[in-house]
Design an enzyme around this catalytic site. Structure first.
Site, PDB file in Angstrom:
ATOM      1  N   GLY A   7      23.670  10.957 -33.348  1.00 47.91           N
ATOM      2  CA  GLY A   7      23.125  12.067 -32.586  1.00 47.91           C
ATOM      3  C   GLY A   7      24.076  12.383 -31.445  1.00 47.91           C
ATOM      4  O   GLY A   7      25.249  11.985 -31.453  1.00 47.91           O
TER       5      GLY A   7
ATOM      6  N   LYS B  82      22.341   6.181 -40.358  1.00 52.39           N
ATOM      7  CA  LYS B  82      21.329   5.843 -41.361  1.00 52.39           C
ATOM      8  C   LYS B  82      21.207   6.925 -42.432  1.00 52.39           C
ATOM      9  O   LYS B  82      20.943   6.634 -43.597  1.00 52.39           O
ATOM     10  CB  LYS B  82      19.999   5.650 -40.650  1.00 52.39           C
ATOM     11  CG  LYS B  82      18.892   5.038 -41.474  1.00 52.39           C
ATOM     12  CD  LYS B  82      17.710   4.777 -40.553  1.00 52.39           C
ATOM     13  CE  LYS B  82      16.557   4.119 -41.246  1.00 52.39           C
ATOM     14  NZ  LYS B  82      15.448   3.839 -40.309  1.00 52.39           N
TER      15      LYS B  82
ATOM     16  N   GLY C 141      14.050  22.531 -26.757  1.00 49.21           N
ATOM     17  CA  GLY C 141      13.933  22.985 -25.376  1.00 49.21           C
ATOM     18  C   GLY C 141      15.239  23.309 -24.706  1.00 49.21           C
ATOM     19  O   GLY C 141      15.362  24.311 -24.020  1.00 49.21           O
ATOM     20  N   GLY C 142      16.267  22.485 -24.853  1.00 47.17           N
ATOM     21  CA  GLY C 142      17.542  22.762 -24.217  1.00 47.17           C
ATOM     22  C   GLY C 142      18.084  21.540 -23.518  1.00 47.17           C
ATOM     23  O   GLY C 142      17.623  20.421 -23.722  1.00 47.17           O
TER      24      GLY C 142
ATOM     25  N   GLU D 246      11.408  24.773 -17.310  1.00 46.11           N
ATOM     26  CA  GLU D 246      10.406  24.028 -18.062  1.00 46.11           C
ATOM     27  C   GLU D 246       9.564  23.201 -17.106  1.00 46.11           C
ATOM     28  O   GLU D 246       9.833  23.146 -15.898  1.00 46.11           O
ATOM     29  CB  GLU D 246      11.089  23.148 -19.127  1.00 46.11           C
ATOM     30  CG  GLU D 246      11.793  23.966 -20.191  1.00 46.11           C
ATOM     31  CD  GLU D 246      12.515  23.141 -21.224  1.00 46.11           C
ATOM     32  OE1 GLU D 246      12.339  21.914 -21.233  1.00 46.11           O
ATOM     33  OE2 GLU D 246      13.265  23.715 -22.026  1.00 46.11           O
TER      34      GLU D 246
ATOM     35  N   ASP E 113      15.091   0.834 -35.133  1.00 43.56           N
ATOM     36  CA  ASP E 113      16.033  -0.149 -35.669  1.00 43.56           C
ATOM     37  C   ASP E 113      16.877  -0.814 -34.579  1.00 43.56           C
ATOM     38  O   ASP E 113      17.034  -2.040 -34.558  1.00 43.56           O
ATOM     39  CB  ASP E 113      16.954   0.514 -36.699  1.00 43.56           C
ATOM     40  CG  ASP E 113      16.194   1.179 -37.829  1.00 43.56           C
ATOM     41  OD1 ASP E 113      15.060   0.747 -38.123  1.00 43.56           O
ATOM     42  OD2 ASP E 113      16.725   2.134 -38.419  1.00 43.56           O
TER      43      ASP E 113
ATOM     44  N   HIS F 144       4.459  14.466 -26.585  1.00 43.25           N
ATOM     45  CA  HIS F 144       4.671  15.888 -26.304  1.00 43.25           C
ATOM     46  C   HIS F 144       3.338  16.607 -26.391  1.00 43.25           C
ATOM     47  O   HIS F 144       2.566  16.400 -27.336  1.00 43.25           O
ATOM     48  CB  HIS F 144       5.665  16.502 -27.296  1.00 43.25           C
ATOM     49  CG  HIS F 144       6.232  17.800 -26.819  1.00 43.25           C
ATOM     50  ND1 HIS F 144       5.495  18.962 -26.803  1.00 43.25           N
ATOM     51  CD2 HIS F 144       7.447  18.117 -26.300  1.00 43.25           C
ATOM     52  CE1 HIS F 144       6.241  19.939 -26.322  1.00 43.25           C
ATOM     53  NE2 HIS F 144       7.424  19.447 -25.997  1.00 43.25           N
TER      54      HIS F 144
ATOM     55  N   ARG G 237       4.637  16.138 -18.494  1.00 41.67           N
ATOM     56  CA  ARG G 237       4.162  16.077 -19.869  1.00 41.67           C
ATOM     57  C   ARG G 237       2.990  15.126 -20.068  1.00 41.67           C
ATOM     58  O   ARG G 237       2.079  15.411 -20.839  1.00 41.67           O
ATOM     59  CB  ARG G 237       5.314  15.665 -20.797  1.00 41.67           C
ATOM     60  CG  ARG G 237       6.275  16.782 -21.100  1.00 41.67           C
ATOM     61  CD  ARG G 237       7.381  16.322 -22.016  1.00 41.67           C
ATOM     62  NE  ARG G 237       8.219  17.448 -22.412  1.00 41.67           N
ATOM     63  CZ  ARG G 237       9.330  17.339 -23.116  1.00 41.67           C
ATOM     64  NH1 ARG G 237       9.748  16.143 -23.506  1.00 41.67           N
ATOM     65  NH2 ARG G 237      10.037  18.400 -23.443  1.00 41.67           N
TER      66      ARG G 237
ATOM     67  N   HIS H  44       6.645  11.506 -28.982  1.00 44.48           N
ATOM     68  CA  HIS H  44       7.852  12.319 -28.939  1.00 44.48           C
ATOM     69  C   HIS H  44       9.082  11.562 -28.476  1.00 44.48           C
ATOM     70  O   HIS H  44      10.152  11.698 -29.068  1.00 44.48           O
ATOM     71  CB  HIS H  44       7.600  13.508 -27.999  1.00 44.48           C
ATOM     72  CG  HIS H  44       8.733  14.470 -27.895  1.00 44.48           C
ATOM     73  ND1 HIS H  44       9.275  15.110 -28.997  1.00 44.48           N
ATOM     74  CD2 HIS H  44       9.436  14.929 -26.820  1.00 44.48           C
ATOM     75  CE1 HIS H  44      10.251  15.916 -28.607  1.00 44.48           C
ATOM     76  NE2 HIS H  44      10.385  15.809 -27.292  1.00 44.48           N
TER      77      HIS H  44
ATOM     78  N   ARG I  54       9.663  11.036 -18.917  1.00 45.98           N
ATOM     79  CA  ARG I  54      10.910  11.806 -18.935  1.00 45.98           C
ATOM     80  C   ARG I  54      10.684  13.248 -18.509  1.00 45.98           C
ATOM     81  O   ARG I  54       9.768  13.917 -18.975  1.00 45.98           O
ATOM     82  CB  ARG I  54      11.527  11.779 -20.338  1.00 45.98           C
ATOM     83  CG  ARG I  54      12.783  12.648 -20.462  1.00 45.98           C
ATOM     84  CD  ARG I  54      13.454  12.472 -21.800  1.00 45.98           C
ATOM     85  NE  ARG I  54      12.681  12.977 -22.910  1.00 45.98           N
ATOM     86  CZ  ARG I  54      12.652  14.257 -23.301  1.00 45.98           C
ATOM     87  NH1 ARG I  54      13.330  15.173 -22.636  1.00 45.98           N
ATOM     88  NH2 ARG I  54      11.939  14.613 -24.349  1.00 45.98           N
TER      89      ARG I  54
ATOM     90  N   SER J 201      16.871  14.607 -22.037  1.00 45.39           N
ATOM     91  CA  SER J 201      17.266  13.668 -23.092  1.00 45.39           C
ATOM     92  C   SER J 201      18.645  13.990 -23.655  1.00 45.39           C
ATOM     93  O   SER J 201      19.475  13.087 -23.836  1.00 45.39           O
ATOM     94  CB  SER J 201      16.225  13.649 -24.213  1.00 45.39           C
ATOM     95  OG  SER J 201      16.017  14.955 -24.721  1.00 45.39           O
ATOM     96  N   LEU J 202      18.919  15.252 -23.967  1.00 43.12           N
ATOM     97  CA  LEU J 202      20.247  15.606 -24.467  1.00 43.12           C
ATOM     98  C   LEU J 202      21.307  15.314 -23.407  1.00 43.12           C
ATOM     99  O   LEU J 202      22.394  14.819 -23.722  1.00 43.12           O
ATOM    100  CB  LEU J 202      20.288  17.084 -24.863  1.00 43.12           C
ATOM    101  CG  LEU J 202      19.472  17.483 -26.098  1.00 43.12           C
ATOM    102  CD1 LEU J 202      19.464  18.996 -26.267  1.00 43.12           C
ATOM    103  CD2 LEU J 202      20.017  16.811 -27.359  1.00 43.12           C
TER     104      LEU J 202
END
Length: 509
Positions: A9, A31, A44-45, A110, A203, A224, A268, A328, A363, A368-369
């Site tokens: 990712g 994987k 979301g961005g 957001e 994992d 979420h 959230r 989420h 969070r 996250s990104l």
């Protein structure tokens, strides 16, 4: 240095690219296939597009507030300080973020953000745009991925990681390494309702636990608030509420204000619990009303959501959508320092698998990104530095000295194991609302399943084993934390501890 990166990712590919560019020999293991997983599903961005009234300091304050006082300030400040550089890097690698008519980056707002600082690509396809650009960059760099290879273990000798154990196309294999970077994501498949794809089975956390690495904050699972309550789980981005959509109960009332003055833009965990409670009271799904935005705006701003909802028979420009919470994101994970180092020499963790301290108990949307990009790059840079001696990576905030929770024994007469039964048990007892009695029941059942396990053979067997061990650690952590804070809600909560206090790190659970 021979480096194995497990996971492809944003965190894994960023780490692999930076390590390759620094001259290391990189093997990228995934994987599935490169470009799959949670990153391409992120709608979301990415936070960090600061406007003239905004700043990294304001972003840090919002992050710490959303984390319910349990975030580590040095980690948060590290995240926001690097945000502009990492976003610029993504643009250079080919990510076409949406722009306004004057050519400037378009910023959205957001929940729990004080300013509009979220950058998007393709409206609601930010993660897909990032995954596509990074995949192309990996291939241009000549990093040959090892695909369809599941992580089943770590090889460790004398306290130092020596490589990874894999099930590659169904065949066990070992790859040696001077350093291993885990970027395997979270554990969403622990729950009956989740936005995570099927391969997200904890994992990296499971193998790190088995190797003796420290983990922390596994009890902090973010649900979420708005997932379409019809058909397979499909996330309705928080950005929809950021654009003005509202949540309505069966009587057409905006009920979230009963729980928080920010209403639909509350953190959230608050919104998710409010939705779950309201749906239970009225025995019908809550509705997300975006009709005021109009068909043209919805199709332009949220093309993916618009397409999928229409395919499922909804016209959200005319009628509100039924929504429900779903698991989420995992705020906890393998404990690291600010360079991704874990408590095992040579082992790094980045992205959702890591507990960096950025997220605290909850969070902040679209961090996250950014976390994957920032800490993926930092871990790669740290490969060239000597491993610190006498330093235990981990949180920097003060810790509580609470009495450990009792250890429930395995339940006698445990029903036969099935993954769906585990997911339902976790949803019921280790989900949005938790009690000591329910957590003890969950732990006893999970331990009964673990005792009855046979040695895993297939990839499915290994996934089940990983899920069970991470479920045990999660339920134990939730039982030990007797207060309600952030995403961890105890219906039988004791009085809250000071906001800066934290329980000890769990070495193994």
């Amino acid at each position: 240095m021979n480096v194995v990166v497990v996971g492809a990712g944003i965190a894994g590919m960023t780490a692999a690219l930076h390590a390759h560019e620094a001259g290391h020999t990189v093997t990228l293991v995934t994987k599935g296939e490169v470009g799959e997983g949670c990153t391409p599903l992120a709608q979301g961005g990415i936070a960090g597009g600061y406007g003239p009234d905004d700043s990294p300091a304001a972003h840090a304050d919002d992050t710490l507030t959303a984390g319910a006082g349990l975030g580590d300030r040095p980690a948060v400040e590290t995240l926001v300080a690097a945000s502009s550089a990492r976003i610029a890097e993504l643009i250079a690698r080919g990510v076409a973020f949406d722009r306004a008519a004057d050519g400037s980056l378009q910023r959205g707002r957001e929940a729990a953000h004080s300013h509009a600082r979220i950058l998007h690509a393709g409206g609601d396809a930010t993660g897909a745009a990032i995954a596509t650009a990074l995949t192309a960059a990996v291939r241009r760099a000549g990093i040959a991925p090892v695909e369809r290879a599941m992580l089943t273990g770590l090889t460790v000798a004398d306290g130092t990681v020596r490589g990874v154990e894999l099930l590659h196309d169904g065949h066990p294999t070992v790859r040696t390494a001077d350093a291993v970077i885990l970027a395997t994501g979270g554990d969403g498949q622990l729950y009956d309702h989740t936005t995570n794809p099927a391969g997200v089975t904890g994992d990296g956390i499971a193998v790190a636990l088995a190797a003796g690495a420290a983990v922390a904050d596994l009890e902090f699972v973010q649900f979420h608030p708005t997932v379409l309550a019809s058909g397979p789980a499909f996330l309705i981005s928080e950005a929809v509420r950021g654009e003005g959509a509202v949540l309505l109960d069966a009587d057409g009332r905006r009920f979230v204000f009963d729980s928080h003055p920010d209403g639909e833009l509350a953190p959230r965990d608050v919104v998710a619990r409010a939705i779950a409670a309201q749906a239970a009271r009225q025995d019908v799904p809550v509705r997300l009303d975006a009709t005021m935005l109009g068909a043209a705006t919805l199709a332009r701003r949220f093309p993916t959501i618009d397409r999928v909802t229409r395919e499922r028979g909804f016209d959200w420009s005319r009628d509100p959508l039924p929504v429900t919470p779903a698991a989420h994101y995992l705020m906890g994970g393998v404990v690291t320092d600010l360079d991704g180092r874990t408590t095992i020499r040579g082992l790094y963790a980045v992205g959702e698998v890591a507990r960096t301290g950025v997220h605290g108990a909850n969070r902040l949307a679209s961090n996250s990104l950014l976390e994957g990009a920032v800490f993926g790059a930092r871990a790669a840079a740290a490969l060239a530095a000597p491993w610190p001696t006498g330093v235990h990576p981990g949180p920097t905030t003060p810790r509580a000295t609470a009495t450990p929770a009792p250890e429930p024994a395995a339940t006698t007469g445990t029903p036969p194991f099935a993954r769906r039964a585990l997911q339902q048990l976790m949803w019921d007892e280790v989900g949005l609302h938790r009690t000591a009695r329910g957590l003890e029941r969950a732990l006893g059942t999970i331990r009964g399943w673990i005792i009855a396990q046979q040695p895993p053979q297939s990839a499915r067997d290994h996934e089940d084993a990983h899920l069970l061990h991470v479920a045990e650690a999660t339920a134990a952590a939730a039982l030990a934390r007797r207060i309600s804070v952030g995403a961890h809600h105890r219906a039988d909560a004791e009085p809250a501890a000071p906001a800066t206090a934290r329980p000890p790190i769990l070495e193994t659970v």
